[in-house]
Design a protein around this motif. Structure first.
Motif, PDB file in Angstrom:
ATOM      1  N   LEU A  53      -0.094  -0.963   2.087  1.00  0.00           N
ATOM      2  CA  LEU A  53      -1.541  -0.869   1.877  1.00  0.00           C
ATOM      3  C   LEU A  53      -2.276  -1.989   2.604  1.00  0.00           C
ATOM      4  N   ARG A  54      -1.623  -3.116   2.700  1.00  0.00           N
ATOM      5  CA  ARG A  54      -2.254  -4.258   3.368  1.00  0.00           C
ATOM      6  C   ARG A  54      -2.058  -4.206   4.884  1.00  0.00           C
ATOM      7  N   GLY A  55      -1.365  -3.225   5.352  1.00  0.00           N
ATOM      8  CA  GLY A  55      -1.170  -3.104   6.788  1.00  0.00           C
ATOM      9  C   GLY A  55      -0.129  -4.060   7.332  1.00  0.00           C
ATOM     10  N   GLU A  56       0.693  -4.642   6.446  1.00  0.00           N
ATOM     11  CA  GLU A  56       1.724  -5.589   6.897  1.00  0.00           C
ATOM     12  C   GLU A  56       3.039  -4.810   7.057  1.00  0.00           C
TER      13      GLU A  56
END
Lengths: 456, 542
Positions: free
Chosen positions: A144-147
């Motif tokens: 979700l955090r794009g990590e």
């Protein structure tokens, strides 16, 4: 997907076995209440389960398992602050309680508090490096955090421990999709559906990858499979519509888009209600509306739970009790349905719907005399209701009172002359009550209706 | 031999200087500060605005600046009351505050602005959206404005967000569209607790109901008529923040695209008479590529791939991708942010004002995005910051963008940005950016890095509306065809220069310019000079 995983985890935890020996006195009472709560929770009756757990917690305040199950029940009711308090209580009693810490992390996610959720999940993994669900859940937060690099690391670590976990492959595939690595994404998602051939979410992701790869026929196939396994997957409908559009099948695409839109509107409403309840968990009307929305989608267990809580918050609501009774009826929980209808009638003896519905449930319980009495009362209160007459006709026929049955059924047929089934039963009632000419007339009418095809 | 083959393609690609933005705000004398009234009660209006605009109010050929201010909320007092501000461009890189003289210092709770020439008298009039009654300032042509809101009957009292002028029925008069956000009021105000940690946060759009927008038809006598429902625009389903007009289907009339916050976006196609029908779902621009609604904020329309069709861009919330819809040419669009290279770079930012524009004058349109979070406390519960840096994505061809990160320039500043307006205020042949920030000074980003040739076109309608709004222009230069359209509004709560700017790269001449006026007239120009502005008057082409 994340919600599903959390729910599955919570559900599994609710089933926690009782391993301690039953002790006398308060401890024994607490144990009985705990068992009751667990049984209720396993039926999706979390409102009542919470009552049982709370009483148990008073009797045995040092029991981690009671607080843990209480937290799970609160979580299922979307009462996240109460759930978090319960999990924190568990951790105060036993800081190594991995499941409580995992579920506490899930609650932080619900509140979008990802930083705290990550901390808790990391602690879980340090306590139990084999806690597979946490690899997924933690990976999903990073997703979700794009990590995406972190997601890859965690899922690979999870797969090192369980190489047959379809969920890991699904999320890994989705991550690779985000990283524009379409070939690897497709291969990973294919592996996911090999391991779980009914995983609708994986098929949705696969459809989206195929759209990116401009493999529109493959996208259509994957989207259709997703819909076959989850008819409520709006993403699948959307992917299918896109695939059809790109395949030049515009009319089909338009039809599917309409299905998508209808579904999306329903899901939006549910999301809105859930969000509202997150801020105002005691809003009984919002609970009831949620129940109604679940009912419209055929999600009856969730609907019943929503209404149970609405009834709990507003016990004098006829509508809530009647609707809850209806849901029990549809779920085959007839005894519970009777309780709700009777409660509604205790509040208002003139409530015709509850009499009618009570008649219905008595019929299913084969308590025919009570069914007749209830439907007769419904007829008195709503004499224009056609179906009440129809069912009364059936009941009278069953007890051999064909004259009475014919009287009731003739009212139904007069109101709805195209009702083939009512006419057939009326013909039989006439015959059995000696009214042969009337019966012939009905049979002739039935024959004509069948030939013309004009009937209900 | 090997060297020859390696060098050949390198030599064929024009080399451009890296974009470079300088924060010119202070030096330009822009001392405006935005006030939002925030006092901890978390009224959601505090965090949605402001916008601002570049427009030449006095016709001296230089872009002036208009800035929108907030106002006090219950529990906050300001003395004096904050007001909007107009800055006159002196032509030497500095500005003078002429608000009082011009009479445009509205003290309502301001959101955004748009300009158009409502009475075709050759100067630009100004519409201001507010939380509360909006305001229409008629330009008197002498450096002052008159508040004609009441007489014109355009003082809608909803929560006005973005607005735009367009001649929807092509009668030569610009009409006005006002996007209203939702039904928040001080009486239905509440605080939301999502985000954890017990923090009191602004409620999202889900907490409120959508309201209808307003379409005003210009009656030509100084008044406007509300024709929203009659025009097919009466839906209350959306929660509009971004508004852009443009000829999506290339049939000669302005269509309307609306970016909605957490409801599906709308694409209203104009049937040519000013009646609209929403085709967003079928066109593929209602949802993102996964079928999800997103938090649409700002919006722009532009032909970034130089294929002649307008494409769309919508900015969204943090953890959502910004969305670029590419026209397929058959009335439908596809959304492929990952392929565009816009995904990874945007997901960590909460985005607002935006525009396709050619930052380096290399002949294709790049993309600017203004960023900033909603919540001042966001760092306490999320891996995010309240102030964020703005972003520039360079068009690298083949439909792809790459983020350009500037070291030490104005692009590296972290602000809580909202609106963004675009125009060449220092008249040096490249597009500068004005960014409106929450509870702070704006940022005037002077572009010092463009090196390609350029041309600027000022359109002046005769049968069409005087400001040329809705005029589509094709410029052929160096074998490349670019198109753009004169727009009012767009971006987020902001007004960019209504003149059209085309970067030309290394081309030293313009083979052809075709002008499609809203009246239906098509005119062609040849051999216009580069690196200068041209005034194109409807009917004057030889």
């Amino acid at each position: 997907m994340r919600v599903l995983m959390i729910c599955l985890a919570l559900y599994a935890c609710v089933q926690e076995e009782i391993k301690e020996k039953v002790r006398p006195g308060a401890a024994m009472d607490a144990e009985v209440l705990f068992v009751r709560g667990t049984a209720l929770a396993s039926e999706g009756r979390h409102t009542e389960a919470i009552d049982a757990y709370r009483q148990a917690a008073v009797l045995a305040p040092g029991s981690a398992k009671i607080h843990y199950n209480l937290g799970n029940a609160y979580a299922r009711q979307l009462d996240y602050p109460s759930a978090m308090a319960a999990y924190q209580r568990v951790l105060a009693l036993d800081s190594t309680h991995v499941s409580a810490r995992h579920n506490l992390a899930a609650m932080y996610v619900k509140q979008l508090n990802y930083a705290q959720a990550i901390d808790e999940h990391r602690r879980v993994l340090s306590l139990d490096p084999g806690h597979l669900t946490t690899y997924y859940d933690l990976g999903y937060i990073y997703f979700l955090r794009g990590e995406y690099g972190e997601v890859e690391k965690l899922l690979q670590a999870g797969l090192d421990r369980d190489s047959t976990n379809a969920s890991f492959y699904r999320l890994l595939g989705r991550t690779r999709l985000k990283e524009l690595d379409f070939e690897r994404a497709a291969a990973t998602l294919m592996r996911a559906v090999e391991l779980d051939s009914m995983d609708a979410a994986a098929y949705v992701d696969l459809a989206q990858v195929e759209l990116k790869r401009r493999e529109y026929a493959a996208a259509e196939l994957a989207a259709r499979r997703a819909i076959a396994f989850d008819s409520l997957s709006k993403e699948a409908y959307f992917a299918l519509a896109n695939a059809l559009k790109r395949l030049g099948r515009r009319e089909e695409s338009t039809e599917v888009l309409a299905q998508f839109r209808a579904l999306d509107q329903q899901l939006d409403k549910i999301d809105d209600q859930l969000r509202m309840l997150g801020n105002a968990p005691d809003d009984h009307e919002a609970r009831a509306q949620l129940g109604l929305l679940y009912t419209e989608q055929g999600r009856l267990t969730e609907a019943a739970e929503a209404y149970r809580l609405a009834v709990r918050l507003a016990p004098d609501s006829l509508r809530y009790r009647n609707n809850l009774g209806n849901l029990y009826l549809r779920l085959g929980q007839f005894a519970e349905a009777v309780v709700e209808y009777q409660a509604a009638l205790a509040l208002d003896p003139e409530y015709d719907k509850a009499h009618y519905n009570l008649g219905q449930v008595y019929m299913r319980l084969q308590r025919f005399d009570e069914a007749v009495a209830s439907l007769a009362e419904a007829r008195r209160l709503a004499p224009e209701d056609v179906e009440t007459h129809y069912f009364l006709g059936l009941l009278h026929a069953r007890t051999g009172d064909y004259a009475k049955a014919a009287e009731m059924l003739s009212v139904a047929v007069a109101a709805r002359p195209d009702w083939l089934d009512a006419r057939q039963k009326l013909a039989v009632a006439y015959l059995k009550s000696g009214k042969v000419e009337e019966s012939k007339r009905e049979l002739a009418a039935i024959q004509q209706m069948k030939e013309s095809g004009q009937h209900e | 031999m090997l060297k020859f083959f390696l060098l050949l393609p390198l030599l064929s690609v024009p080399l451009y200087a890296n974009p470079r933005f300088y924060d010119a705000t202070q030096g330009a004398g822009i001392d405006f500060v935005h006030f939002n009234g925030a006092n901890g009660q978390k009224f959601v209006i505090e965090t949605v605005g402001p916008g601002g605009g570049f427009f030449d109010y006095d016709g001296d050929g230089r872009l002036d600046i208009y800035l929108i201010n907030g106002a006090a909320v219950p529990g906050t007092d300001y003395d004096p009351a904050p007001q909007n501000a107009l800055y006159h461009n002196r032509g030497d890189g500095t500005f003078a505050d002429v608000t009082a003289h011009a009479g445009v210092g509205d003290t309502g709770y301001g959101m955004g602005c748009a300009v158009g020439d409502i009475e075709n008298d050759g100067d630009l009039d100004l519409y201001v959206t507010n939380f509360g009654a909006n305001v229409l300032y008629r330009n008197e042509g002498d450096g002052t404005f008159a508040d004609v809101t009441v007489a014109a009957q355009v003082g809608d009292e909803g929560w006005g967000a973005s607005a735009a002028f367009a001649d929807i029925d092509r009668d030569g008069l610009v009409d006005l569209y006002v996007g209203n956000y939702h039904n928040f009021s001080y009486t239905n105000h509440r605080v939301c607790a999502e985000g954890g940690s017990g923090l009191q946060l602004y409620c999202g759009p889900e907490a409120f109901d959508g309201v209808t927008d307003v379409l005003y038809r210009n009656e030509g006598d100084g008044t406007f008529a509300d024709i929203t429902t009659a025009a097919g625009l009466g839906s209350a389903e959306g929660k509009e923040l971004g508004v852009v007009f443009g000829d999506v289907d290339l049939d000669g009339d302005p269509d309307l695209y609306l970016a909605n916050d957490k409801t599906l976006n709308f694409l209203y196609l104009n049937d040519g008479t000013g009646h609209f029908a929403d085709e967003a779902l079928l066109a593929g621009v209602a949802y993102n590529e996964d079928g999800d609604v997103e938090a649409g904020m700002g919006v722009d329309m532009g032909d970034y791939d130089n294929d002649g069709d307008p494409d769309l861009f919508v900015t969204n919330f943090q953890w959502e991708t910004n969305t670029r819809y590419i026209t397929l040419g058959d009335g439908t669009f596809v959304d492929e942010p990952f392929l565009a290279g816009l995904c990874k770079g945007s997901i960590a930012y909460l985005s607002w004002g935006t525009r396709f524009f050619d930052v380096d004058n290399d002949g294709d349109r790049d993309l600017f995005i203004a960023n900033g979070h909603l919540e001042s406390d966001v760092e306490q519960y999320e891996n995010a910051t309240f102030p964020q840096r703005n972003q520039l994505f360079l068009n690298v061809g083949d439909g792809r963008f790459e983020e350009y990160a500037e070291d030490g320039g104005a692009l590296s500043l972290k602000r809580v940005s909202r609106g963004a307006a675009f125009g060449d205020y220092d008249d040096d042949g490249d597009i500068d950016v004005l960014v409106a920030n929450v509870a702070a000074r704006p940022t005037l980003m002077r572009n010092d890095g463009a090196s390609g040739h350029w041309v600027r076109l000022r359109l002046e309608g005769r049968d069409s509306n005087r400001a040329g709004i809705g005029t589509r222009v094709e410029v052929t230069s160096g074998g490349r065809v670019q198109t753009d359209e004169v727009r009012s509004g767009a971006s987020y709560l902001s007004q960019s220069d209504v003149q059209l700017h085309f970067g030309l790269g290394t081309a030293t001449g313009i083979e052809r310019v075709v002008v499609y006026w809203p009246s239906g007239r098509v005119e062609e120009y040849a051999d216009l000079g580069v690196n200068q502005e041209h005034l194109l008057v409807e009917g004057a082409a030889r």
